[in-house]
Motif scaffolding. Structure first.
Motif: not given
Length: 307
Positions: A128-145, A252-261
């Motif tokens: 969903e976020r990739e509809g607006t942003l490009n991501f340059i990934e930093e890490i690959y991780a899930g979530f914890s409770i 993935y968790t990453g650095i976001g840039t605008l899609k057109e950039n």
């Protein structure tokens, strides 16, 4: 009267000598520049930068501060994974990456308003976020409770949260997951899942410590830091899941840039790849106990391209 004049002249001479002495005093040395952490500018990454950013000499990064271990603040001093990566990427690009605070739920609008150039805020990459942003990934991780020390409610799985109040940061990826879970809880008659949406990354742990909620789900790196540091490690614990050592539902968790950039996206990808090849990227992650969450190459939009 003559004595007065003599004293005044003496005072003038003394003042003059004093000023002369002050003016000849050596100036305090300028602080030494910080040592470089990389081998220097990567020509391909620098060439890929948009002209406006290269001319300005700075990339403006938005971040919800603090958000440990991604970014912490001690007075005016920033530390954490993202400031370290920003410095290293900046060296590769030949510009400064300056991180400034922006409330997390408004970081995307701040890019669209041209207030910032990138997001460096531990943001999870989603389709969903990739509809607006490009991501340059930093890490690959899930979530914890995260639960209180001793896990008094016996939470073992995500479904165990049904019938309880839980906390989550606004606009986080975990919010969508909890909303879906709330529908499941209700449909299966397991009790209402009450979701408290809170503005900052620290608010959920405050709510948990105060007993207003029984748990909060959060990115695995943040959970690990919180459990290790809150109350000297005595306040909270993680719900362990042996089948998912990197966390539940890793993303993935990453650095976001605008899609057109696209130029800036490519420049950052090349800079990240250079850091990976030099070993600097792995060293930075290891220094924050996140080495096991590293990517093997620079990835753009991992949520859609990597599955």
């Amino acid at each position: 009267m003559k004595n007065v004049m003599k004293l005044s002249a003496a005072a003038v001479l003394a003042a003059a000598f004093g000023l002369t002495a002050c003016s000849s005093a050596p100036e305090a040395p300028a602080p030494a520049p910080e040592a470089a952490v990389t081998s220097g500018v990567d020509a391909a990454a620098e060439a890929a930068l948009p002209d406006a950013i290269r001319d300005a000499g700075v990339i403006r990064a938005a971040a919800g501060i603090p958000y440990p271990p991604f970014i912490l603040l001690d007075g005016e001093e920033q530390s954490g994974l993202d400031p370290d990566l920003a410095r290293a990427l900046g060296e590769k690009l030949g510009v400064e990456i300056k991180i400034s605070h922006q409330a997390f739920e408004t970081v995307i609008p701040s890019l669209q308003a041209k207030k910032f150039d990138i997001i460096m805020s531990g943001m999870n990459d989603t389709v969903e976020r990739e509809g607006t942003l490009n991501f340059i990934e930093e890490i690959y991780a899930g979530f914890s409770i995260v639960v209180k020390q001793g896990n008094p409610e016996g939470i073992k799985t995500l479904e165990d949260l049904c019938g309880h109040p839980v906390a989550v940061q606004k606009a986080s990826a975990q919010l969508t997951l909890l909303e879906e879970l709330a529908d499941t809880c209700a449909a299966e008659g397991k009790g209402e899942l009450v979701i408290q949406q809170l503005p900052t990354a620290q608010d959920p742990q405050t709510a948990l410590k105060a007993g207003r909620v029984v748990a909060f789900p959060v990115d695995a790196p943040v959970a690990a830091y919180t459990v290790a540091t809150a109350g000297d490690g005595k306040d909270f614990e993680n719900v362990e899941d042996p089948e998912h050592p990197a966390g539940i539902n890793p993303v993935y968790t990453g650095i976001g840039t605008l899609k057109e950039n696209t130029e800036l996206t490519e420049a950052l990808r090349l800079a990240m790849q250079a850091l990976i090849e030099e070993g600097v990227y792995q060293d930075i992650l290891e220094s924050h106990n996140l080495g096991h969450l590293a990517t093997e190459r620079a990835i753009v939009n991992g949520a859609s391209t990597e599955g």
